[in-house]
Enzyme design. Sequence first.
Site, PDB file in Angstrom:
ATOM      1  N   ASP A 152      10.347 -13.265 -21.317  1.00 53.59           N
ATOM      2  CA  ASP A 152      10.164 -14.587 -21.920  1.00 53.59           C
ATOM      3  C   ASP A 152       9.739 -15.583 -20.839  1.00 53.59           C
ATOM      4  OD1 ASP A 152      11.104 -13.613 -24.337  1.00 53.59           O
ATOM      5  OD2 ASP A 152      13.012 -14.674 -24.272  1.00 53.59           O
ATOM      6  N   ARG A 209       2.412 -12.346 -24.889  1.00 53.82           N
ATOM      7  CA  ARG A 209       2.873 -13.068 -26.082  1.00 53.82           C
ATOM      8  C   ARG A 209       2.448 -14.524 -25.875  1.00 53.82           C
ATOM      9  NH1 ARG A 209       8.887 -13.953 -26.120  1.00 53.82           N
ATOM     10  NH2 ARG A 209       9.142 -11.890 -27.042  1.00 53.82           N
TER      11      ARG A 209
HETATM   12  C1  FAD Z   1       8.477 -14.581 -31.197  1.00 56.77           C
HETATM   13  C2  FAD Z   1       8.551 -15.867 -30.452  1.00 56.77           C
HETATM   14  C3  FAD Z   1       8.887 -15.839 -29.115  1.00 56.77           C
HETATM   15  C4  FAD Z   1       8.928 -17.037 -28.377  1.00 56.77           C
HETATM   16  N1  FAD Z   1       9.138 -16.983 -27.019  1.00 56.77           N
HETATM   17  C5  FAD Z   1       9.051 -18.122 -26.304  1.00 56.77           C
HETATM   18  C6  FAD Z   1       9.121 -18.114 -24.894  1.00 56.77           C
HETATM   19  O1  FAD Z   1       9.257 -17.058 -24.252  1.00 56.77           O
HETATM   20  N2  FAD Z   1       9.028 -19.299 -24.243  1.00 56.77           N
HETATM   21  C7  FAD Z   1       8.852 -20.489 -24.894  1.00 56.77           C
HETATM   22  O2  FAD Z   1       8.731 -21.527 -24.258  1.00 56.77           O
HETATM   23  N3  FAD Z   1       8.818 -20.526 -26.240  1.00 56.77           N
HETATM   24  C8  FAD Z   1       8.912 -19.380 -26.956  1.00 56.77           C
HETATM   25  N4  FAD Z   1       8.822 -19.443 -28.318  1.00 56.77           N
HETATM   26  C9  FAD Z   1       8.933 -20.751 -29.029  1.00 56.77           C
HETATM   27  C10 FAD Z   1       7.595 -21.439 -29.162  1.00 56.77           C
HETATM   28  O3  FAD Z   1       7.135 -21.858 -27.909  1.00 56.77           O
HETATM   29  C11 FAD Z   1       7.683 -22.667 -30.102  1.00 56.77           C
HETATM   30  O4  FAD Z   1       8.586 -23.580 -29.575  1.00 56.77           O
HETATM   31  C12 FAD Z   1       8.092 -22.325 -31.526  1.00 56.77           C
HETATM   32  O5  FAD Z   1       7.561 -21.113 -31.939  1.00 56.77           O
HETATM   33  C13 FAD Z   1       7.620 -23.409 -32.515  1.00 56.77           C
HETATM   34  O6  FAD Z   1       6.228 -23.509 -32.465  1.00 56.77           O
HETATM   35  P1  FAD Z   1       5.235 -22.978 -33.619  1.00 56.77           P
HETATM   36  O7  FAD Z   1       4.163 -22.214 -32.930  1.00 56.77           O
HETATM   37  O8  FAD Z   1       5.968 -22.268 -34.658  1.00 56.77           O
HETATM   38  O9  FAD Z   1       4.515 -24.283 -34.132  1.00 56.77           O
HETATM   39  P2  FAD Z   1       5.052 -25.673 -34.688  1.00 56.77           P
HETATM   40  O10 FAD Z   1       3.833 -26.518 -34.810  1.00 56.77           O
HETATM   41  O11 FAD Z   1       6.178 -26.171 -33.850  1.00 56.77           O
HETATM   42  O12 FAD Z   1       5.621 -25.291 -36.104  1.00 56.77           O
HETATM   43  C14 FAD Z   1       4.790 -24.878 -37.166  1.00 56.77           C
HETATM   44  C15 FAD Z   1       5.652 -24.709 -38.420  1.00 56.77           C
HETATM   45  O13 FAD Z   1       6.574 -23.640 -38.208  1.00 56.77           O
HETATM   46  C16 FAD Z   1       7.837 -23.932 -38.797  1.00 56.77           C
HETATM   47  N5  FAD Z   1       8.854 -24.012 -37.717  1.00 56.77           N
HETATM   48  C17 FAD Z   1       8.622 -23.998 -36.383  1.00 56.77           C
HETATM   49  N6  FAD Z   1       9.787 -24.045 -35.705  1.00 56.77           N
HETATM   50  C18 FAD Z   1      10.770 -24.107 -36.636  1.00 56.77           C
HETATM   51  C19 FAD Z   1      12.194 -24.173 -36.569  1.00 56.77           C
HETATM   52  N7  FAD Z   1      12.832 -24.184 -35.399  1.00 56.77           N
HETATM   53  N8  FAD Z   1      12.897 -24.224 -37.719  1.00 56.77           N
HETATM   54  C20 FAD Z   1      12.266 -24.180 -38.910  1.00 56.77           C
HETATM   55  N9  FAD Z   1      10.916 -24.115 -39.045  1.00 56.77           N
HETATM   56  C21 FAD Z   1      10.180 -24.080 -37.915  1.00 56.77           C
HETATM   57  C22 FAD Z   1       7.673 -25.240 -39.508  1.00 56.77           C
HETATM   58  O14 FAD Z   1       7.265 -24.953 -40.817  1.00 56.77           O
HETATM   59  C23 FAD Z   1       6.539 -25.906 -38.738  1.00 56.77           C
HETATM   60  O15 FAD Z   1       5.836 -26.854 -39.502  1.00 56.77           O
HETATM   61  C24 FAD Z   1       8.712 -18.271 -29.045  1.00 56.77           C
HETATM   62  C25 FAD Z   1       8.377 -18.275 -30.391  1.00 56.77           C
HETATM   63  C26 FAD Z   1       8.267 -17.105 -31.090  1.00 56.77           C
HETATM   64  C27 FAD Z   1       7.854 -17.146 -32.521  1.00 56.77           C
END
Ligand code: FAD
Length: 319
Positions: free
Chosen positions: A130, A181
């Site tokens: 991560d 990722r």
């Molecule tokens: C498999 C996976 C691994 C990850 N690993 C890392 C990592 O190693 N380092 C790192 O910095 N980040 C990591 N992240 C987190 C990532 O960086 C984002 O903070 C997170 O995924 C929210 O961004 P989004 O791309 O979903 O877009 P956004 O624009 O934030 O969200 C899009 C839509 O997704 C839904 N959504 C998003 N988050 C939530 C929530 N918490 N609760 C409910 N609905 C939500 C909502 O409908 C929102 O409108 C990871 C995410 C995933 C999916």
Amino acid sequence: MMRSLFITLSRAAWAQRAITRWGFAQKMAARFVAGETTGQAIQSIRTLNAQGIQATLDHLGENTSSLEAAHLAVEEVLEMLAEIDRSGVSANVSIKLSQMGLTIDPQVCRENLRQLLERARSLGNFIRIDMEDTSLTDATLAAYFWARQQGFDNVGVVIQSYLYRSSADVRQILEIQGKVRLCKGAYKEAPQVAYPQKADVDSQYDQLTAQLLAGAVAAGLPRRSSDGRIPPIPALATHDEKRIRAAQAAAQDLKLPKDALEFQMLYGIRRDLQAGLVAAGYPVRVYVPYGTHWYPYFMRRLAERPANVWFIASNFFRK
Ligand SMILES: Cc1cc2nc3c(=O)[nH]c(=O)nc-3n(C[C@H](O)[C@H](O)[C@H](O)COP(=O)(O)OP(=O)(O)OC[C@H]3O[C@@H](n4cnc5c(N)ncnc54)[C@H](O)[C@@H]3O)c2cc1C
């Protein structure tokens, strides 16, 4: 502003004490965390596998403050790998290097990583490192490249689209056909290093997706392993439907088969979207965190969505 506040609170010991004792927060965290034990997490993975979804299992923990604690974290991951093997579930493993001692002694951390990668390799499994906040980006990428130089190809890393540097990092990783990722980034970063505006983060996400897809083509489109544990080069981790549609369109333009990439989402978030992608024939992997150290992970999930914050804040003042 709320996002910043919740990310700051995720690092505050006093807030951790107050929130982890609060029953409502424990219940709400259970939506994002698959239990406290490996057995509970494996059970959640079985349910996902039955829906055609792979998993990546994470034993919650970060910023370990002693080498003894880092050693215990290594033991836990070794046990997790063995349990995945024994149970036969389709899952690989995600780790945070700050949990393995990166902030205490990078050399010990690398040896810990070596131990994990050796065990994973002997069991035919894969470890994703991560990405944490920018105080650790260089050290995390250096450990990843070190592991590849040591001959491990069962390791991948994470790139965050909010960082200005990410395109250059992706280019370097693709030179060694590394598995990435791609996420947007979950930490609070300064405008000197990260795009402050969501539109820019989104736009760079689409550009990096295109870069990764082209990299996969150049590498001869390595596919996911038949047991689902070893991922393809591009793993697109987002719940953002626009980003997902853009990735699908870019992959179709390149005439890529659907399993040349995978989509990843977090446990408990947008299950409808996960099911829709599976039905459309795309590989989907869900990040399944478990354990007792759920606080910082939970706070970052709250920070991502204003509705989550308002829900918990209104209950806090009602308690
Ligand atoms: C498999 C996976 C691994 C990850 N690993 C890392 C990592 O190693 N380092 C790192 O910095 N980040 C990591 N992240 C987190 C990532 O960086 C984002 O903070 C997170 O995924 C929210 O961004 P989004 O791309 O979903 O877009 P956004 O624009 O934030 O969200 C899009 C839509 O997704 C839904 N959504 C998003 N988050 C939530 C929530 N918490 N609760 C409910 N609905 C939500 C909502 O409908 C929102 O409108 C990871 C995410 C995933 C999916």
